[in-house]
Design an enzyme around this catalytic site. Structure first.
Site, PDB file in Angstrom:
ATOM      1  CB  ILE A 158      18.631 -83.442 -28.048  1.00  0.00           C
ATOM      2  CG1 ILE A 158      20.130 -83.612 -27.737  1.00  0.00           C
ATOM      3  CG2 ILE A 158      18.435 -82.926 -29.462  1.00  0.00           C
ATOM      4  CD1 ILE A 158      20.840 -84.576 -28.651  1.00  0.00           C
ATOM      5  CE1 TYR A 159      10.097 -83.449 -29.177  1.00  0.00           C
ATOM      6  CE2 TYR A 159       9.622 -83.421 -26.819  1.00  0.00           C
ATOM      7  CZ  TYR A 159       9.189 -83.351 -28.134  1.00  0.00           C
ATOM      8  OH  TYR A 159       7.857 -83.167 -28.400  1.00  0.00           O
TER       9      TYR A 159
END
Length: 256
Positions: A158-159
């Site tokens: 996600i990052y």
């Protein structure tokens, strides 16, 4: 030719300026003569950085804000315009990110990461556009991460995807706003932020193995290494650079 990195009289916004990379960038810009609007969620931290900026002979305007909120984004930009008459430089540094495997994370973590990442960057850039155009141009610097291009991106899905979204927005803004003399670039820093220092300290075998992956053998200093590159990109010395991603990581990542 303009003096290298002379930002005298220019107005800069730095988000997440209360610590780490944001603080380092704010001090580097102030040292080159820029006046700062510094934004963050912790007033005491911002006040401490404002005192450092004042000691460098620049002016600091504090805005306590959460960049995930559209109203707060407007307050940051309105505050800079009201205090300094406009905006010349924007550094989108603030970010809340949730790390973990895809099966461990949930929708709330995804939304938080993207709300404070590409959505906040999108809002901040749009909100600053009119002022920069009216002042004859400007420079926007956004932050990416090598987490998006690592060979193994486990735990950073996600990052990393959020940071790649920011790179796409940056490249698009560079393409669309070049005619307005607004330059938009991205840096991918490796710096001694509180989070990075804590992560290194928590390594079972110490930080040596990680440091061995950096050709220059050290973590970047937020002012002298990361801030210096932002200062350059914000200056007239970088007037022909836009749409680029510049790694500032001691050679650790391969961005080819």
């Amino acid at each position: 030719m303009a003096e290298a990195a002379d930002l005298s009289g220019r107005s800069a916004i730095v988000t997440g300026a209360g610590q780490g990379v944001g603080r380092g960038v704010a001090l580097a810009l102030a040292g080159a003569g820029a006046n700062l609007t510094i934004a963050g969620r912790t007033e005491a931290a911002l006040e401490a950085v404002a005192a450092e900026i004042s000691a460098l002979g620049a002016v600091a305007h504090i805005v306590v804000a959460d960049i995930a909120r559209a109203d707060d984004v407007a307050r940051i930009v309105d505050g800079a315009q009201g205090r300094f008459g406009g905006i010349d430089i924007l550094v989108n540094n603030a970010q809340q990110a949730v790390l973990g495997t895809l099966l461990d994370l949930d929708d709330a973590g995804y939304r938080l990461t993207f709300d404070t990442g590409p959505l906040a960057v999108f809002r901040m850039m749009r909100a600053c556009h009119a002022s920069m155009k009216a002042r004859g141009g400007g420079s926007i610097i956004n932050l990416a991460s090598s987490a998006a291009i690592a060979w193994d991106t486990s735990g950073a899905g996600i990052y990393g995807s959020m940071k790649e979204a920011i790179r796409t927005l940056s490249r698009t803004a560079a393409s669309e706003w070049g005619r307005d003399a607004i330059r938009v670039n991205t840096i991918a820093p490796l710096a001694a932020s509180p989070a990075m220092v804590g992560w290194l300290d928590a390594m079972p075998d110490g930080p040596d193995a990680f440091l061995a992956t950096i050709p220059l053998g050290r973590i970047g200093d937020p002012v002298r290494d990361i801030g210096a590159v932002v200062r350059f990109l914000a200056s007239d010395e970088a007037r022909y650079i836009t749409g680029a991603t510049i790694p500032v990581d001691g050679g650790q990542a391969n961005w080819q």
